[in-house]
Design a protein around this motif. Structure first.
Motif, PDB file in Angstrom:
ATOM      1  N   PHE A  90      40.933   7.766  -0.150  1.00 61.06           N
ATOM      2  CA  PHE A  90      42.128   8.794  -0.463  1.00 61.06           C
ATOM      3  C   PHE A  90      41.921  10.044  -1.005  1.00 61.06           C
ATOM      4  O   PHE A  90      41.105  10.071  -1.929  1.00 61.06           O
ATOM      5  N   LEU A  91      42.439  11.047  -0.192  1.00 59.20           N
ATOM      6  CA  LEU A  91      41.954  12.270  -0.714  1.00 59.20           C
ATOM      7  C   LEU A  91      43.553  12.874  -1.163  1.00 59.20           C
ATOM      8  O   LEU A  91      44.442  13.009  -0.103  1.00 59.20           O
ATOM      9  N   MET A  92      43.748  13.357  -2.217  1.00 54.22           N
ATOM     10  CA  MET A  92      44.778  13.972  -2.899  1.00 54.22           C
ATOM     11  C   MET A  92      44.683  15.293  -3.065  1.00 54.22           C
ATOM     12  O   MET A  92      44.064  15.802  -4.176  1.00 54.22           O
ATOM     13  N   VAL A  93      45.100  15.994  -2.325  1.00 54.85           N
ATOM     14  CA  VAL A  93      44.953  17.756  -2.366  1.00 54.85           C
ATOM     15  C   VAL A  93      46.135  18.525  -3.038  1.00 54.85           C
ATOM     16  O   VAL A  93      47.342  18.183  -2.680  1.00 54.85           O
ATOM     17  N   SER A  94      46.004  19.143  -4.268  1.00 54.28           N
ATOM     18  CA  SER A  94      46.850  19.656  -4.916  1.00 54.28           C
ATOM     19  C   SER A  94      46.721  21.135  -4.724  1.00 54.28           C
ATOM     20  O   SER A  94      47.807  21.897  -5.152  1.00 54.28           O
ATOM     21  N   ARG A  95      45.589  21.700  -4.070  1.00 58.61           N
ATOM     22  CA  ARG A  95      45.944  23.175  -3.590  1.00 58.61           C
ATOM     23  C   ARG A  95      44.941  23.353  -2.574  1.00 58.61           C
ATOM     24  O   ARG A  95      43.919  22.825  -2.268  1.00 58.61           O
ATOM     25  N   GLY A  96      45.425  24.297  -1.774  1.00 60.20           N
ATOM     26  CA  GLY A  96      44.409  24.654  -0.459  1.00 60.20           C
ATOM     27  C   GLY A  96      44.513  23.591   0.608  1.00 60.20           C
ATOM     28  O   GLY A  96      45.557  22.857   0.677  1.00 60.20           O
ATOM     29  N   GLY A 113      49.268  16.923   1.791  1.00 61.08           N
ATOM     30  CA  GLY A 113      48.807  16.442   0.596  1.00 61.08           C
ATOM     31  C   GLY A 113      47.869  15.076   0.468  1.00 61.08           C
ATOM     32  O   GLY A 113      47.458  14.984  -0.568  1.00 61.08           O
ATOM     33  N   ILE A 114      48.190  14.205   1.176  1.00 59.65           N
ATOM     34  CA  ILE A 114      47.661  12.963   1.265  1.00 59.65           C
ATOM     35  C   ILE A 114      46.939  12.640   2.634  1.00 59.65           C
ATOM     36  O   ILE A 114      47.286  12.682   3.698  1.00 59.65           O
ATOM     37  N   LEU A 115      45.475  12.691   2.537  1.00 58.02           N
ATOM     38  CA  LEU A 115      44.755  12.064   3.652  1.00 58.02           C
ATOM     39  C   LEU A 115      44.128  10.866   3.368  1.00 58.02           C
ATOM     40  O   LEU A 115      43.571  10.538   2.102  1.00 58.02           O
ATOM     41  N   ILE A 116      44.081   9.881   4.420  1.00 57.82           N
ATOM     42  CA  ILE A 116      43.508   8.565   4.265  1.00 57.82           C
ATOM     43  C   ILE A 116      42.658   8.296   5.196  1.00 57.82           C
ATOM     44  O   ILE A 116      42.709   8.545   6.262  1.00 57.82           O
ATOM     45  N   VAL A 117      41.326   7.816   4.824  1.00 56.66           N
ATOM     46  CA  VAL A 117      40.254   7.441   5.862  1.00 56.66           C
ATOM     47  C   VAL A 117      40.242   5.824   5.652  1.00 56.66           C
ATOM     48  O   VAL A 117      39.881   5.377   4.675  1.00 56.66           O
ATOM     49  N   PHE A 118      40.406   5.182   6.738  1.00 54.12           N
ATOM     50  CA  PHE A 118      40.271   3.943   6.575  1.00 54.12           C
ATOM     51  C   PHE A 118      39.135   3.326   6.875  1.00 54.12           C
ATOM     52  O   PHE A 118      38.052   4.034   7.312  1.00 54.12           O
ATOM     53  N   LEU A 135      41.399  15.423  -5.108  1.00 53.56           N
ATOM     54  CA  LEU A 135      40.983  14.329  -5.971  1.00 53.56           C
ATOM     55  C   LEU A 135      40.510  13.550  -4.833  1.00 53.56           C
ATOM     56  O   LEU A 135      41.224  13.166  -3.710  1.00 53.56           O
ATOM     57  N   VAL A 136      39.453  12.733  -5.049  1.00 58.24           N
ATOM     58  CA  VAL A 136      38.838  11.902  -4.086  1.00 58.24           C
ATOM     59  C   VAL A 136      38.862  10.475  -4.818  1.00 58.24           C
ATOM     60  O   VAL A 136      38.140  10.362  -5.792  1.00 58.24           O
ATOM     61  N   PHE A 137      39.207   9.509  -4.030  1.00 59.50           N
ATOM     62  CA  PHE A 137      39.220   8.092  -4.708  1.00 59.50           C
ATOM     63  C   PHE A 137      38.911   7.152  -3.648  1.00 59.50           C
ATOM     64  O   PHE A 137      39.492   6.996  -2.535  1.00 59.50           O
ATOM     65  N   SER A 167      50.014   7.628  -9.829  1.00 58.23           N
ATOM     66  CA  SER A 167      48.659   7.501  -9.540  1.00 58.23           C
ATOM     67  C   SER A 167      47.787   8.417  -9.655  1.00 58.23           C
ATOM     68  O   SER A 167      46.697   8.372 -10.308  1.00 58.23           O
ATOM     69  N   TYR A 168      48.132   9.671  -9.331  1.00 60.22           N
ATOM     70  CA  TYR A 168      47.535  10.855  -9.383  1.00 60.22           C
ATOM     71  C   TYR A 168      47.134  11.439 -10.786  1.00 60.22           C
ATOM     72  O   TYR A 168      46.056  11.475 -11.331  1.00 60.22           O
ATOM     73  N   ALA A 169      48.242  11.041 -11.564  1.00 63.41           N
ATOM     74  CA  ALA A 169      48.040  11.493 -12.981  1.00 63.41           C
ATOM     75  C   ALA A 169      46.862  10.740 -13.447  1.00 63.41           C
ATOM     76  O   ALA A 169      46.128  11.068 -14.402  1.00 63.41           O
ATOM     77  N   TYR A 170      46.995   9.430 -13.333  1.00 64.26           N
ATOM     78  CA  TYR A 170      45.925   8.477 -14.201  1.00 64.26           C
ATOM     79  C   TYR A 170      44.481   8.919 -13.411  1.00 64.26           C
ATOM     80  O   TYR A 170      43.567   8.839 -14.101  1.00 64.26           O
ATOM     81  N   LEU A 171      44.378   9.042 -11.959  1.00 67.05           N
ATOM     82  CA  LEU A 171      43.035   9.281 -11.777  1.00 67.05           C
ATOM     83  C   LEU A 171      42.282  10.596 -12.248  1.00 67.05           C
ATOM     84  O   LEU A 171      41.091  10.591 -12.422  1.00 67.05           O
ATOM     85  N   HIS A 172      43.393  11.502 -12.045  1.00 69.80           N
ATOM     86  CA  HIS A 172      42.804  12.983 -12.531  1.00 69.80           C
ATOM     87  C   HIS A 172      42.373  12.964 -14.184  1.00 69.80           C
ATOM     88  O   HIS A 172      41.409  13.432 -14.387  1.00 69.80           O
TER      89      HIS A 172
END
Length: 333
Positions: A90-96, A113-118, A135-137, A167-172
């Motif tokens: 999961f890629l969560m992009v907050s800027r750019g 803002g949300i990219l998923i690679v399966f 944020l990379v998860f 989820s973003y807040a916790y992972l960040h």
């Protein structure tokens, strides 16, 4: 820092607690440390200066959480290890802007803002041409089993949803405080991280396709006389996306619109048999069509006959005529 126990084939399966990472992106010799980190994540730098990557993160045996600030950098997730091929990213992009390039299955939220690679074995490139924060998860499929997520059952994701924001807040926070985490609390942090992964998968996935199809068919059968019943309203009522609903019907060799038209056409013909003189507009309305034009097209498509021809074709067969006063003896009266 816990014993890494990195294995070239199985990755970090032997990691007993956690490792934390922090690179300030100051340039120079720091690039070697960043390159080593990326190599441990199965990634190769293809373009750009890795020493300028600003990174904070934490790794468990089957989880990786990293907050990156990057620019002018292209990395490739090789996925040449069995362990990597079993992982979601999961890629969560907050800027750019961050691009994903590759032939493997992937998904981008319509709002961005949300990219998923399966999971899979196809290499994937991550490209940040301009400054970007993300944020990379990543996590192993076994950590969220029996939940599943695939291109076939994914629903629309929104960066503004409460699930995503929480989820973003916790992972960040985890990525930025990993260096303060006592190893005795590693199991607790890992359990919380697993629950975040499960929540993300559950919120991103629709019900199983057969269930969607059966429930949609039940709606069509009982409500097709309502002209407001359309594919979008059916998908919304079932809590799924229009595309997932369409795929469920496509697997049966049909479509939502086609089944709606067929049910309405059959209902129209039944009404026509009981009320041969019914007006076309009234027939269309009572059978669920939005217009008499749509009714005409459906009847022609389903039965090969226009409305006027069906009126005649569906008339009751006349009773045999008998001559008044006729005899059956064959002799004159």
């Amino acid at each position: 820092m816990a014993d890494a126990r990195y294995d070239p084939v199985h990755g970090w399966r032997g990691l007993t607690a956690h490792r934390h990472f922090r690179f300030a992106g100051s340039g120079g010799r720091g690039g070697d440390a960043v390159t080593d980190f990326l190599r441990g994540a199965g990634m190769t730098v293809l373009d750009g200066d890795p020493s300028r990557l600003n990174l904070r993160g934490i790794r468990f045996d089957t989880f990786l959480v990293a907050n990156l600030a990057m620019s002018g950098l292209t990395v490739r997730w090789e996925r040449d290890r069995p362990a990597a091929q079993r992982r979601f990213m999961f890629l969560m992009v907050s800027r750019g802007v961050v691009e994903i390039v590759g032939h493997g299955p992937q998904h981008c939220a319509p709002e961005g803002g949300i990219l998923i690679v399966f999971p899979g074995d196809q290499p994937v490139e991550l490209i940040a041409r301009r400054p970007a924060d993300l944020l990379v998860f990543t996590f192993d499929v076994g950590e969220v089993s029996p939940l599943t997520l695939s291109p076939e059952n994914i629903r629309t994701l929104s960066p503004g949803s409460s699930v995503f924001r929480s989820s973003y807040a916790y992972l960040h926070a985890l990525a930025h405080t990993a260096d303060e985490l006592d190893h005795a609390l590693s199991p607790v942090a890992k359990t919380l991280t697993r629950e975040v992964a499960r929540v993300l998968i559950a919120s991103a996935s629709t019900p199983e396709l057969p269930d969607i199809y059966d429930r949609a068919q039940a709606m069509i059968t009982s409500e097709h006389r309502d002209p407001e019943l359309v594919p979008d309203s059916i998908a919304a009522a079932l809590g799924t996306s229009r595309s997932s609903l369409g795929r469920a019907f496509a697997r049966r060799g049909s479509s939502v619109a086609r089944d709606l038209r067929r049910h309405r056409a059959v209902t129209a013909r039944q009404l026509l048999r009981s009320e041969p003189d019914i007006a076309a507009q009234a027939l269309a309305h009572r059978s669920g069509f939005g217009s008499s034009t749509a009714l005409h097209r459906a009847l022609l498509g389903e039965f090969g006959l226009a409305l006027a021809a069906l009126r005649v074709a569906d008339l009751p067969a006349p009773h045999p005529l008998r001559a008044v006063g006729a005899t059956t003896s064959g002799e004159p009266g």
